[in-house]
Design a protein around this motif. Sequence first.
Motif, PDB file in Angstrom:
ATOM      1  N   LYS A 166       3.254  -2.119  17.855  1.00 32.41           N
ATOM      2  CA  LYS A 166       4.295  -1.623  18.778  1.00 32.41           C
ATOM      3  C   LYS A 166       4.077  -0.146  19.098  1.00 32.41           C
ATOM      4  N   ASN A 167       3.770   0.654  18.092  1.00 33.87           N
ATOM      5  CA  ASN A 167       3.564   2.084  18.322  1.00 33.87           C
ATOM      6  C   ASN A 167       2.236   2.363  19.020  1.00 33.87           C
ATOM      7  N   TYR A 168       1.248   1.538  18.766  1.00 31.87           N
ATOM      8  CA  TYR A 168      -0.017   1.655  19.502  1.00 31.87           C
ATOM      9  C   TYR A 168       0.210   1.467  21.001  1.00 31.87           C
ATOM     10  N   GLU A 169       0.972   0.458  21.358  1.00 32.54           N
ATOM     11  CA  GLU A 169       1.280   0.222  22.770  1.00 32.54           C
ATOM     12  C   GLU A 169       2.094   1.380  23.350  1.00 32.54           C
ATOM     13  N   ARG A 170       3.007   1.918  22.547  1.00 27.59           N
ATOM     14  CA  ARG A 170       3.775   3.079  23.003  1.00 27.59           C
ATOM     15  C   ARG A 170       2.865   4.265  23.285  1.00 27.59           C
ATOM     16  N   LEU A 171       1.882   4.478  22.445  1.00 29.11           N
ATOM     17  CA  LEU A 171       0.961   5.599  22.635  1.00 29.11           C
ATOM     18  C   LEU A 171       0.132   5.443  23.905  1.00 29.11           C
ATOM     19  N   LEU A 172      -0.238   4.226  24.233  1.00 28.06           N
ATOM     20  CA  LEU A 172      -0.983   3.993  25.471  1.00 28.06           C
ATOM     21  C   LEU A 172      -0.102   4.257  26.695  1.00 28.06           C
ATOM     22  N   TYR A 224       6.326   9.255  15.687  1.00 30.66           N
ATOM     23  CA  TYR A 224       6.072  10.293  16.670  1.00 30.66           C
ATOM     24  C   TYR A 224       4.982  11.248  16.213  1.00 30.66           C
ATOM     25  N   MET A 225       5.071  11.758  14.961  1.00 32.54           N
ATOM     26  CA  MET A 225       4.052  12.700  14.477  1.00 32.54           C
ATOM     27  C   MET A 225       2.729  11.997  14.226  1.00 32.54           C
ATOM     28  N   GLY A 226       2.764  10.898  13.490  1.00 29.32           N
ATOM     29  CA  GLY A 226       1.523  10.191  13.190  1.00 29.32           C
ATOM     30  C   GLY A 226       0.836   9.698  14.441  1.00 29.32           C
ATOM     31  N   GLY A 227       1.612   9.184  15.390  1.00 31.37           N
ATOM     32  CA  GLY A 227       1.025   8.716  16.635  1.00 31.37           C
ATOM     33  C   GLY A 227       0.371   9.846  17.410  1.00 31.37           C
ATOM     34  N   GLY A 228       1.033  11.000  17.450  1.00 34.00           N
ATOM     35  CA  GLY A 228       0.457  12.144  18.146  1.00 34.00           C
ATOM     36  C   GLY A 228      -0.826  12.620  17.503  1.00 34.00           C
ATOM     37  N   ILE A 229      -0.863  12.629  16.172  1.00 37.68           N
ATOM     38  CA  ILE A 229      -2.082  13.021  15.464  1.00 37.68           C
ATOM     39  C   ILE A 229      -3.200  12.023  15.760  1.00 37.68           C
ATOM     40  N   ALA A 230      -2.866  10.743  15.775  1.00 36.24           N
ATOM     41  CA  ALA A 230      -3.861   9.716  16.086  1.00 36.24           C
ATOM     42  C   ALA A 230      -4.421   9.922  17.492  1.00 36.24           C
ATOM     43  N   GLN A 231      -3.559  10.262  18.444  1.00 38.74           N
ATOM     44  CA  GLN A 231      -4.039  10.544  19.801  1.00 38.74           C
ATOM     45  C   GLN A 231      -5.033  11.703  19.800  1.00 38.74           C
ATOM     46  N   VAL A 232      -4.698  12.770  19.106  1.00 38.89           N
ATOM     47  CA  VAL A 232      -5.575  13.948  19.048  1.00 38.89           C
ATOM     48  C   VAL A 232      -6.954  13.565  18.521  1.00 38.89           C
TER      49      VAL A 232
END
Length: 325
Positions: free
Chosen positions: A49-55, A21-29
């Motif tokens: 899997k988390n990349y697809e979740r972020l999209l 959750y945190m790392g993915g959000g930072i990556a989005q930013v």
Amino acid sequence: MTNAEITSLEGRRFAVVGSGYMGGGIAQVLALGGATVALADISEEIAVKNYERLLTESDQFVADGLFPAGATELLRVNLRPAASIEEAVADAEFIEEAVPEILAIKHETLARISAAARPDAVIGSNTSTISIATLAEAVQGPERFLGVHYSNPAPFIPGVEIIGHAGTSAATIGTARGLVEAGGKHTASVADVTGFVLNRLQYALFHEAAQVVEAGIATPEDVDTLVRTTFGFRLPFFGPFAIADMAGLDVYNFCYASLQTGFPERFATPKILTDLTDAGKLGTKTGGGFLDVPAERLPELIAYRNRAYVGMQKLLDELGPAPIN
């Protein structure tokens, strides 16, 4: 490189290790800011899997008006899942570690990162609790390592703590602040002490609130109401020192003395407050205090304050109450 020299993330190569959750959000930013970001985890499968979740999450944020139109397409261009930690960090100039808050896991991850990264890459940790100096023990080239602490949820909370340890170079701190600010965030540089600043303040408030409830002085609901609708109402616009300056440091000095009648140790008057009041520096009304706001700007400051508070109430009325109950 100093933060003043960094104006954009376009063309820069980043890596985020830890795709939750945190790392993915930072990556989005970072990716939405224009950087090319490799997202890594303990396996390529988890990263994918988390990349697809972020999209998918981005699509919902766009639909809700929280991300700009075209955000998901930009993430597809700038963000990618990596096959491994080593592959993700190999050509990155900035690497953010965001794995679980377990020292052994962080040490192992940081050792892998620093062994595979460019020798000039800046390495940041998103830890909120662990000493940066302790984490630096696992890093090759500890002068390039520091804490870069985003808050949850990373896409929407604008402040980031920048925490250097004793061996972090000034250039590393300047570069980290510049890169984070170029991604649209506000930075504050703090020392490597227990709790840093953000959590030290946050938990001090919670500690006092918990004691109020335990003593039967107020319910959790009433405490939350008071925090939201009184001093907490000011905090989006002014920090504690600006608020104190506007209230009057002599008033604060008197209030500390009053609080000491019930809590003599817990509310001992801070020396920096006593020093200023003894010097006749009482805040905005004298033109000197913690922030040294000139007295002639007081009418402008008060007008801004009043507009800000009315605007905040309008926003709260528009949003309606939080769905807590």
